[in-house]
Design an enzyme around this catalytic site. Structure first.
Site, short mmCIF file in Angstrom:
data_model
loop_
_atom_site.label_atom_id
_atom_site.label_comp_id
_atom_site.label_asym_id
_atom_site.label_seq_id
_atom_site.Cartn_x
_atom_site.Cartn_y
_atom_site.Cartn_z
N LYS A 83 29.02 27.37 37.52
CA LYS A 83 29.82 28.39 36.84
C LYS A 83 30.86 27.70 35.97
CE LYS A 83 31.13 32.80 38.90
NZ LYS A 83 31.80 33.43 40.04
O1 G3P Z 1 32.28 37.22 40.64
C1 G3P Z 1 33.57 37.42 40.16
C2 G3P Z 1 34.32 38.19 41.19
O2 G3P Z 1 34.50 37.38 42.30
C3 G3P Z 1 35.61 38.75 40.77
O3 G3P Z 1 35.83 39.82 41.61
O4 G3P Z 1 37.12 41.57 42.70
O5 G3P Z 1 38.16 39.33 42.24
O6 G3P Z 1 37.70 40.92 40.39
P1 G3P Z 1 37.29 40.43 41.74
#
Ligand code: G3P
Length: 226
Positions: A83
């Site tokens: 990533k």
């Molecule tokens: O894959 C990206 C993800 O982990 C972000 O999720 O909920 O932290 O916005 P969030």
């Protein structure tokens, strides 16, 4: 549609793998930090449970650093995808890694043109963040919809990985938008199973089954001819 778990927790990954619905895993530095373990050993443990892609995120800001990290990560497990952030340096790394045959996931994507840039550079996955856009008052799913439309329209092989999904409606909308993959927290995956009519229906079937068993038992123990 592929389902990935957005977690670095091996117990959650093992559980979802046993359900037969797990196609891969995405991690990020925050999720890794939550586990508090040495990243290499953690990724290798995750790889015991999932043979699909496991995204592991670089933390360098320059392309050379990202490429160095990527070469190390792919040595941890054969299914690691690297990533990198949606920056000019990130795309420079994508280009170099593509030439080495290392798959990349361009992350922190918040607009359809960012997704197009990632596809042009040869990313394997591009990850629009739905929930974080919703958090700031935008319709996050629009980015997924438009990224799918543009990438499919031009025939880019890059797969759209809907990320930052927070609840079942996000998963439903990502599927309707034609996202190739939905990555979600374990709790969201669990929620997908739930429906009150499933629980109620199961309860009734079991109750009726119990009644039948009791009736059969009563009949078999009643004196003959009664
Ligand atoms: O894959 C990206 C993800 O982990 C972000 O999720 O909920 O932290 O916005 P969030």
């Amino acid at each position: 549609m592929l389902f990935f778990l957005d977690t670095a927790n091996p117990d959650q990954i093992r559980t979802a793998a046993a359900w037969g619905v797990l196609d891969g895993v995405t991690t990020n530095p925050t999720l890794m930090a939550r586990e508090g373990r040495e990243p290499k050993a953690l990724v290798q443990e995750i790889a015991r449970w999932v043979s699909g892609p496991i995204s592991v995120e670089t933390t360098s800001l320059d392309a050379e650093g990202m490429v160095r990290e990527a070469r190390e990560f792919v040595g941890w497990a054969p299914n690691v995808v690297v990533k990198v952030p949606m920056t000019p340096e990130g795309l420079r790394a994508v280009t170099a890694l593509r030439e080495e045959g290392i798959r990349t996931n361009v992350t922190l994507v918040f607009s359809p043109v960012q997704a197009l840039l990632a596809a042009k550079a040869g990313a394997y996955f591009v990850s629009p963040f739905v929930g974080r856009l919703d958090d700031v008052g935008h319709v996050g799913m629009d980015v997924v919809r438009q990224a799918v439309e543009i990438l499919r329209g031009y025939g880019y092989p890059t797969k759209v990985l809907a990320a930052s999904l927070r609840h079942p409606l996000h998963v439903l909308e990502a599927a309707r938008a034609g996202a190739d993959i939905a990555t979600m927290p374990f709790g969201t995956l669990e929620q997908l199973f739930r429906h009150p009519l499933t629980d109620l229906g199961l309860e009734r079937f079991l109750e009726d089954w119990r009644k039948l068993q009791a009736e059969l038992l009563a009949r078999s123990s009643a004196p003959a001819g009664s």
